[in-house]
Design a protein around this motif. Structure first.
Motif, mmCIF file in Angstrom:
data_model
loop_
_atom_site.group_PDB
_atom_site.id
_atom_site.type_symbol
_atom_site.label_atom_id
_atom_site.label_comp_id
_atom_site.label_asym_id
_atom_site.label_seq_id
_atom_site.Cartn_x
_atom_site.Cartn_y
_atom_site.Cartn_z
ATOM 1 N N THR A 262 56.644 -11.464 -82.841
ATOM 2 C CA THR A 262 55.891 -10.266 -83.163
ATOM 3 C C THR A 262 55.330 -9.642 -81.890
ATOM 4 O O THR A 262 54.868 -10.334 -80.985
ATOM 5 C CB THR A 262 54.746 -10.578 -84.131
ATOM 6 O OG1 THR A 262 53.877 -11.567 -83.543
ATOM 7 C CG2 THR A 262 55.288 -11.092 -85.457
ATOM 8 N N GLY A 308 56.683 -3.624 -88.503
ATOM 9 C CA GLY A 308 56.105 -4.888 -88.912
ATOM 10 C C GLY A 308 57.086 -5.909 -89.436
ATOM 11 O O GLY A 308 58.227 -5.597 -89.801
ATOM 12 N N VAL A 312 54.923 -14.182 -91.509
ATOM 13 C CA VAL A 312 54.221 -14.500 -90.264
ATOM 14 C C VAL A 312 52.975 -15.321 -90.595
ATOM 15 O O VAL A 312 52.259 -15.018 -91.552
ATOM 16 C CB VAL A 312 53.833 -13.216 -89.505
ATOM 17 C CG1 VAL A 312 53.137 -13.556 -88.190
ATOM 18 C CG2 VAL A 312 55.063 -12.348 -89.262
ATOM 19 N N ALA A 315 48.150 -14.798 -86.394
ATOM 20 C CA ALA A 315 47.521 -13.482 -86.299
ATOM 21 C C ALA A 315 47.763 -12.827 -84.946
ATOM 22 O O ALA A 315 47.938 -11.605 -84.860
ATOM 23 C CB ALA A 315 46.027 -13.591 -86.563
ATOM 24 N N PRO A 317 49.730 -11.795 -81.411
ATOM 25 C CA PRO A 317 51.125 -11.450 -81.110
ATOM 26 C C PRO A 317 51.901 -12.680 -80.664
ATOM 27 O O PRO A 317 51.334 -13.663 -80.181
ATOM 28 C CB PRO A 317 51.000 -10.438 -79.970
ATOM 29 C CG PRO A 317 49.604 -9.937 -80.036
ATOM 30 C CD PRO A 317 48.778 -11.035 -80.586
ATOM 31 N N CYS A 343 46.992 -2.294 -94.334
ATOM 32 C CA CYS A 343 46.839 -3.437 -93.423
ATOM 33 C C CYS A 343 46.087 -2.955 -92.183
ATOM 34 O O CYS A 343 46.693 -2.657 -91.150
ATOM 35 C CB CYS A 343 48.211 -4.000 -93.056
ATOM 36 S SG CYS A 343 48.184 -5.617 -92.247
ATOM 37 N N TYR A 354 47.196 -3.923 -83.379
ATOM 38 C CA TYR A 354 48.034 -4.688 -84.292
ATOM 39 C C TYR A 354 47.193 -5.093 -85.497
ATOM 40 O O TYR A 354 45.955 -5.017 -85.484
ATOM 41 C CB TYR A 354 48.662 -5.910 -83.615
ATOM 42 C CG TYR A 354 47.682 -6.973 -83.177
ATOM 43 C CD1 TYR A 354 47.269 -7.982 -84.053
ATOM 44 C CD2 TYR A 354 47.177 -6.991 -81.884
ATOM 45 C CE1 TYR A 354 46.375 -8.960 -83.654
ATOM 46 C CE2 TYR A 354 46.283 -7.968 -81.470
ATOM 47 C CZ TYR A 354 45.885 -8.958 -82.352
ATOM 48 O OH TYR A 354 44.997 -9.927 -81.952
ATOM 49 N N PHE A 356 47.138 -8.007 -88.982
ATOM 50 C CA PHE A 356 47.681 -9.183 -89.656
ATOM 51 C C PHE A 356 47.052 -9.285 -91.037
ATOM 52 O O PHE A 356 45.825 -9.331 -91.162
ATOM 53 C CB PHE A 356 47.392 -10.439 -88.832
ATOM 54 C CG PHE A 356 47.924 -11.700 -89.460
ATOM 55 C CD1 PHE A 356 49.289 -11.935 -89.563
ATOM 56 C CD2 PHE A 356 47.043 -12.667 -89.950
ATOM 57 C CE1 PHE A 356 49.779 -13.097 -90.137
ATOM 58 C CE2 PHE A 356 47.535 -13.835 -90.518
ATOM 59 C CZ PHE A 356 48.900 -14.055 -90.619
ATOM 60 N N GLN A 360 51.891 -10.558 -93.214
ATOM 61 C CA GLN A 360 52.572 -9.477 -92.500
ATOM 62 C C GLN A 360 51.873 -9.205 -91.166
ATOM 63 O O GLN A 360 50.652 -9.308 -91.061
ATOM 64 C CB GLN A 360 52.587 -8.193 -93.333
ATOM 65 C CG GLN A 360 53.357 -8.306 -94.627
ATOM 66 C CD GLN A 360 53.327 -7.025 -95.426
ATOM 67 O OE1 GLN A 360 53.053 -5.942 -94.897
ATOM 68 N NE2 GLN A 360 53.618 -7.133 -96.720
ATOM 69 N N TRP A 361 52.679 -8.850 -90.177
ATOM 70 C CA TRP A 361 52.161 -8.495 -88.853
ATOM 71 C C TRP A 361 52.702 -7.120 -88.479
ATOM 72 O O TRP A 361 53.913 -6.895 -88.500
ATOM 73 C CB TRP A 361 52.592 -9.532 -87.821
ATOM 74 C CG TRP A 361 51.823 -9.489 -86.533
ATOM 75 C CD1 TRP A 361 50.783 -10.288 -86.170
ATOM 76 C CD2 TRP A 361 52.048 -8.604 -85.419
ATOM 77 N NE1 TRP A 361 50.334 -9.969 -84.916
ATOM 78 C CE2 TRP A 361 51.094 -8.925 -84.435
ATOM 79 C CE3 TRP A 361 52.953 -7.559 -85.175
ATOM 80 C CZ2 TRP A 361 51.031 -8.259 -83.216
ATOM 81 C CZ3 TRP A 361 52.869 -6.890 -83.961
ATOM 82 C CH2 TRP A 361 51.927 -7.240 -82.997
ATOM 83 N N TRP A 362 51.784 -6.212 -88.155
ATOM 84 C CA TRP A 362 52.160 -4.830 -87.839
ATOM 85 C C TRP A 362 51.591 -4.417 -86.487
ATOM 86 O O TRP A 362 50.467 -4.793 -86.134
ATOM 87 C CB TRP A 362 51.610 -3.869 -88.902
ATOM 88 C CG TRP A 362 52.281 -3.991 -90.231
ATOM 89 C CD1 TRP A 362 51.964 -4.858 -91.247
ATOM 90 C CD2 TRP A 362 53.399 -3.230 -90.681
ATOM 91 N NE1 TRP A 362 52.815 -4.681 -92.309
ATOM 92 C CE2 TRP A 362 53.708 -3.692 -91.992
ATOM 93 C CE3 TRP A 362 54.172 -2.221 -90.125
ATOM 94 C CZ2 TRP A 362 54.757 -3.156 -92.742
ATOM 95 C CZ3 TRP A 362 55.215 -1.684 -90.863
ATOM 96 C CH2 TRP A 362 55.497 -2.153 -92.159
#
Length: 407
Positions: A262, A308, A312, A315, A317, A343, A354, A356, A360-362
């Motif tokens: 990520t 994203g 994951v 939290a 990167p 999110c 970013y 979390f 999901q991680w965006w």
């Protein structure tokens, strides 16, 4: 600007770009605003946005964005057979707008020869905001393959583009042309081997045909790696004929690498653990400047969307993933107006944000990180900023406002 504002922001930016820090650090003082990035605030309007996204030229006005923009890039026209061609003619010139949907509250007519669609709405928008200039962009990721043929006869290509852009039915809508070739002498959706001078040859032919008073601009790669896509083409010579150049400083990382790691798709600077050296905005800007392209001709790119992953557990990167996170229009991508509430940002890294949540991680820019990017743009002497694209913003134009002003 109030005397205390700039040192505060620069201190925050230093913390932001050093690595992962709490999101709150990014927030600038709310009571200080100056014009950002000097000269140009350039936004993309997508031809197809009038369908599923239900975003129309009138929304540029009602969101308050029209008052902040200097330029609109209309995307995209096609490149086929070595010529410029229409993309979606129905959306561009024929789609009917009733009074409620029209920029000026006047419904379209069905008179023979009457211009409708996006072009007519842009015409109406320009009448209300006469300082906005519009360029028609050709190519993009999907339609860049045609530039290889265009490079074989740049004069014929330029003539075809001029005939289309300056068609008497809509000549007043456009103030010039933009070229989005992904990528000359390199690979995008398809690969090109036209050589390092092909891009300059195409741009030179367009400048000759359109003349000195028209805008001729280009969106280009933002690959700042040694021997990468910027190095594959002689952008510096072409830049001499361009009004401005737009390195696409976004999409560096994303769920096109389904398992991660990520990483934010639009980092401003490098950071500890970045997956690829040279994949950040500052690397591209410095490389372009080192080649002799004037900073005032370079615009900084901002993405009005997030990229994203799902599956994951970490939290911070650098985590692993199982695939692309769900998106309304495309897996792994979500408009800012949607992802920012679904999110919310939980941290910052490399000068961007970013989030979390729920596995999901965006990565995406927020108004606060955009304002800090505009501090960077001003400090670098850049000519302004551009963004992809208008429909990703909130209904109140929060991100355009951030591009327009810095803390």
């Amino acid at each position: 600007m109030k005397p205390r504002a700039l040192p505060t922001l620069l201190a925050a930016l230093a913390l932001l770009t050093a690595g992962v820090v709490p999101a709150a650090v990014a927030a600038p003082p709310a009571d200080s605003r100056v014009v950002a990035a000097g000269k140009r605030v350039v936004g993309y309007f997508t031809e197809w946005g009038v369908y599923d996204r239900n975003y129309h030229v009138k929304n540029i006005k009602t969101s308050g964005s029209a008052a902040k923009l200097t330029n609109i890039v209309y995307a995209f026209g096609n490149t086929t057979g070595g010529r410029c061609a229409m993309g979606d003619a129905y959306a561009a010139t024929d789609k009917f707008y009733d009074a409620a949907g029209s920029v000026d509250g006047v419904a379209d007519t069905w008179d023979t020869g009457a211009l409708r669609g996006n072009f007519n709405q842009l015409r109406k928008l320009k009448k209300q905001y006469p300082n906005i200039k519009v360029v028609w962009s050709f190519g993009g990721w999907t339609w860049s393959g045609g530039f290889t043929d265009a490079a074989k006869n740049p004069t014929a290509f330029a003539n075809s583009c001029y005939s289309l852009v300056e068609d008497p039915r809509w000549a007043d809508v456009f103030d010039g042309i933009d070229i989005d070739w992904e990528y000359p002498n390199a690979c995008g959706l398809s690969c090109d081997a036209s050589g390092p001078n092909a891009f300059n040859n195409v741009i030179s032919a367009l400048r000759t045909r359109f003349g000195s008073s028209a805008l001729v601009t280009a969106a280009i790669t933002a690959d700042g790696t040694n021997g990468g896509k910027i190095d594959a083409t002689n952008y510096a010579v072409a830049a001499q004929k361009l009004d401005w150049i737009m390195p696409m400083t976004y999409d560096y990382f994303g769920a096109f690498n389904a398992q991660g790691p990520t990483a934010p798709h639009s980092p401003l600077t490098s950071y500890a653990g970045i997956p690829q050296a040279g994949f950040h905005s500052d690397a591209a800007i410095q490389k372009l400047k080192s080649k002799g392209i004037p900073a005032a001709k370079i615009l900084l790119g901002i993405g009005f969307y997030g990229r994203g992953w799902t599956g994951v557990t970490q939290a911070a990167p650098g985590g692993r993933a199982t695939g692309a996170a769900p998106g309304k229009y495309e897996a792994g991508i979500e408009d800012y107006k949607l992802i920012s509430t679904r999110c919310p940002s939980t941290g910052t890294v490399g000068g961007t944000a970013y989030a979390f949540c729920n596995g999901q991680w965006w990565g995406y820019d927020t108004p606060a990180t955009i304002r800090n990017k505009m501090v960077y743009a001003n400090n670098q002497g850049l000519g302004g900023a551009f963004f992809w694209e208008l429909s990703g913003d909130t209904t109140a134009g929060a991100l355009v406002t951030a591009v327009k002003t810095i803390g």
